[in-house]
Design an enzyme around this catalytic site. Structure first.
Site, PDB file in Angstrom:
ATOM      1  N   GLY A   1     -14.948  -3.226   0.896  1.00  0.00           N
ATOM      2  CA  GLY A   1     -16.270  -2.622   1.113  1.00  0.00           C
ATOM      3  C   GLY A   1     -16.539  -1.473   0.157  1.00  0.00           C
TER       4      GLY A   1
ATOM      5  N   LYS B   1     -20.955 -14.830   1.960  1.00  0.00           N
ATOM      6  CA  LYS B   1     -22.209 -14.349   2.549  1.00  0.00           C
ATOM      7  C   LYS B   1     -23.170 -13.752   1.529  1.00  0.00           C
ATOM      8  CE  LYS B   1     -19.989 -13.037   6.681  1.00  0.00           C
ATOM      9  NZ  LYS B   1     -19.289 -11.793   6.951  1.00  0.00           N
TER      10      LYS B   1
ATOM     11  N   GLY C   1     -11.674  -8.175  -0.980  1.00  0.00           N
ATOM     12  CA  GLY C   1     -10.379  -8.548  -0.434  1.00  0.00           C
ATOM     13  C   GLY C   1      -9.965  -9.958  -0.807  1.00  0.00           C
TER      14      GLY C   1
ATOM     15  N   ARG D   1       0.825  -1.214   0.000  1.00  0.00           N
ATOM     16  CA  ARG D   1       0.000   0.000   0.000  1.00  0.00           C
ATOM     17  C   ARG D   1       0.854   1.257   0.000  1.00  0.00           C
ATOM     18  NH1 ARG D   1      -4.908  -2.025   4.018  1.00  0.00           N
ATOM     19  NH2 ARG D   1      -6.043  -3.048   2.342  1.00  0.00           N
TER      20      ARG D   1
END
Ligand code: ADP
Ligand code: MG
Length: 399
Positions: free
Chosen positions: A379, A199, A356, A38
């Site tokens: 997200g 999910k 991710g 990052r």
């Protein structure tokens, strides 16, 4: 949301104090950075600002200190790594926007770089407290957001500060917004979305929204079994969200009404239990999804589904993919995820991967370089695909 946002190239930064929100939320172990990916990714924006003679004030969060000054979450390690990468000293402030930051920001010369402490050391950060936003803004003349991973959060350092300063995107955010924004606003067709992962409930709104945009929606991974159960098939011990059966029925009806092709796996890899540890060798069988035995669970898509999904992906001009097709962490159960990744890699389509685990799968399996764009946001990329307004992007100036 308007995706046509000003970037650092659209504003004069020479001699200006530029507060740049980065994503320096790097993994550490015993005080050492275990992946500097990052930090490296932020270099183009930082180097541009330095070369243009800006006075660069960097900020980021790291972990979740929740307003406490936890020394293990200090950004000092990041300042040290940044200094090495830039080949010049990065001045470390001992606070976020307090006396030390103010003094150090005031003393910056053109081309100097400083880093504030972990923004989440301050309670107000995650509450988007105007007091903190104002204090951050007071350090600078211009705000640059280059942290896409937190763009779906309305925090002081990601959005609130833009109430007080001209705000533009850095290169990372610009790339995310231009590629994903274009794919969503004006996609080259056929437009295929592939959803998977663990999910259903997390990705419900995405399905609803994507059905408005895509030509084909492919559902694999753990999500698929709730759809199969909603169609009336027994799915044994597979992952099922029983509260979402009606929702899945609604989505299938919506797909039909809109003429969207909805593809579910026709076959699946089954085993008696989830592998433990996750990469343990495991005996699997392949069966049609209409014939999953009661004592078995589906852990990957089967070979027929692989072929069908890959063919649909290869025929596409735009593909967005979020969520692995199976328990890819296990080599035996990675075949579906590999098949989809391979199809994306082989296609000439604009291919976008978000999430991710999906990004990690592409990297681990060696496909990362053949994908058009792997989003840095989990997200944030999902909310983007849902068509939601991201506060960290909405706050930037329109072109
Ligand atoms: P992403 O991070 O890309 O958004 P998710 O977090 O939703 O993806 O899901 C990733 C996880 O889903 C992986 O850890 C994978 O092992 C799991 N998974 C995929 N298929 C299945 C399945 N059939 N049963 C149980 N877990 C699954
Ligand atoms: Mg995940």
């Amino acid at each position: 949301m308007n995706y046509n946002k000003k970037s650092i190239e659209d504003i004069d930064v020479a001699g200006k104090r530029v507060l740049c929100r980065c994503d320096f939320n790097v993994p550490t172990k015993e005080g050492r950075i275990t992946s500097d990916k990052r930090i490296v990714a932020a270099m183009p924006t930082i180097e541009y600002l330095v070369n243009k003679g800006a006075k660069v004030i960097l900020c980021s969060h790291m972990g979740k200190p929740k307003g406490e000054w936890k020394p293990e979450l200090s950004l000092k390690v990041v300042a040290d790594r940044l200094s090495q990468l830039l080949g010049k000293e990065v001045i470390m402030a001992s606070d976020v926007a307090g006396e030390d930051s103010k003094a150090k920001a005031a003393a910056l010369k053109n081309g100097d770089v400083m880093l504030l402490e972990n923004t989440r050391y301050i309670k107000g950060e995650t509450k988007n407290d105007p007091e903190l936003s104002k204090a951050l803004a007071d350090l600078a003349d211009i705000f640059v957001n280059d942290a896409f991973g937190t763009a779906h959060r309305a925090h002081s350092s990601t959005a609130g500060v833009a109430d007080y300063l001209p705000a533009v995107s850095g290169y990372l955010v610009q790339k995310e917004v231009s590629i994903m924004g274009k794919a969503l606003a004006n996609p080259e067709r056929p437009f295929v979305a592939i959803l998977g992962g663990a999910k259903v409930s997390d990705k419900l709104n995405v399905i609803n929204n994507l059905l408005e945009k895509v030509d084909t929606l492919i559902i694999g991974g753990g999500m698929a079994y709730t759809f199969l159960a909603a169609q009336g098939y027994s799915v044994g011990k597979s992952l099922v969200d029983n509260e979402k059966l009606d929702y899945c029925k609604e989505m299938m009806a919506k797909a039909e009404a809109k003429g969207v092709k909805l593809l579910l796996p026709v076959d699946t890899a089954i085993a008696a239990s989830f592998p433990s540890p996750i990469d343990a060798e495991i005996p699997v069988e392949y069966v049609d999804c209409t014939a999953i035995p009661a004592d078995q669970m589906g852990l990957d898509i089967g070979p027929k589904a692989c072929a069908e999904f890959a063919a649909a992906a290869k025929a596409a001009k735009t593909v967005v993919w979020n969520g692995p097709m199976g328990v890819f962490e296990n080599p035996t159960l990675a075949k579906g995820t590999i098949a989809v990744a391979q199809a994306l890699a082989d296609s000439d389509a604009v291919t976008i991967v978000g999430g991710g685990d999906s990004a990690a799968a592409c990297e681990q399996l060696g496909f990362a370089n053949a994908i058009t764009h792997i989003s840095t946001g989990g997200g944030a990329s999902l909310e983007f695909l849902e068509g939601l307004e991201l506060p960290g992007i909405a706050c930037l100036e329109d072109k």
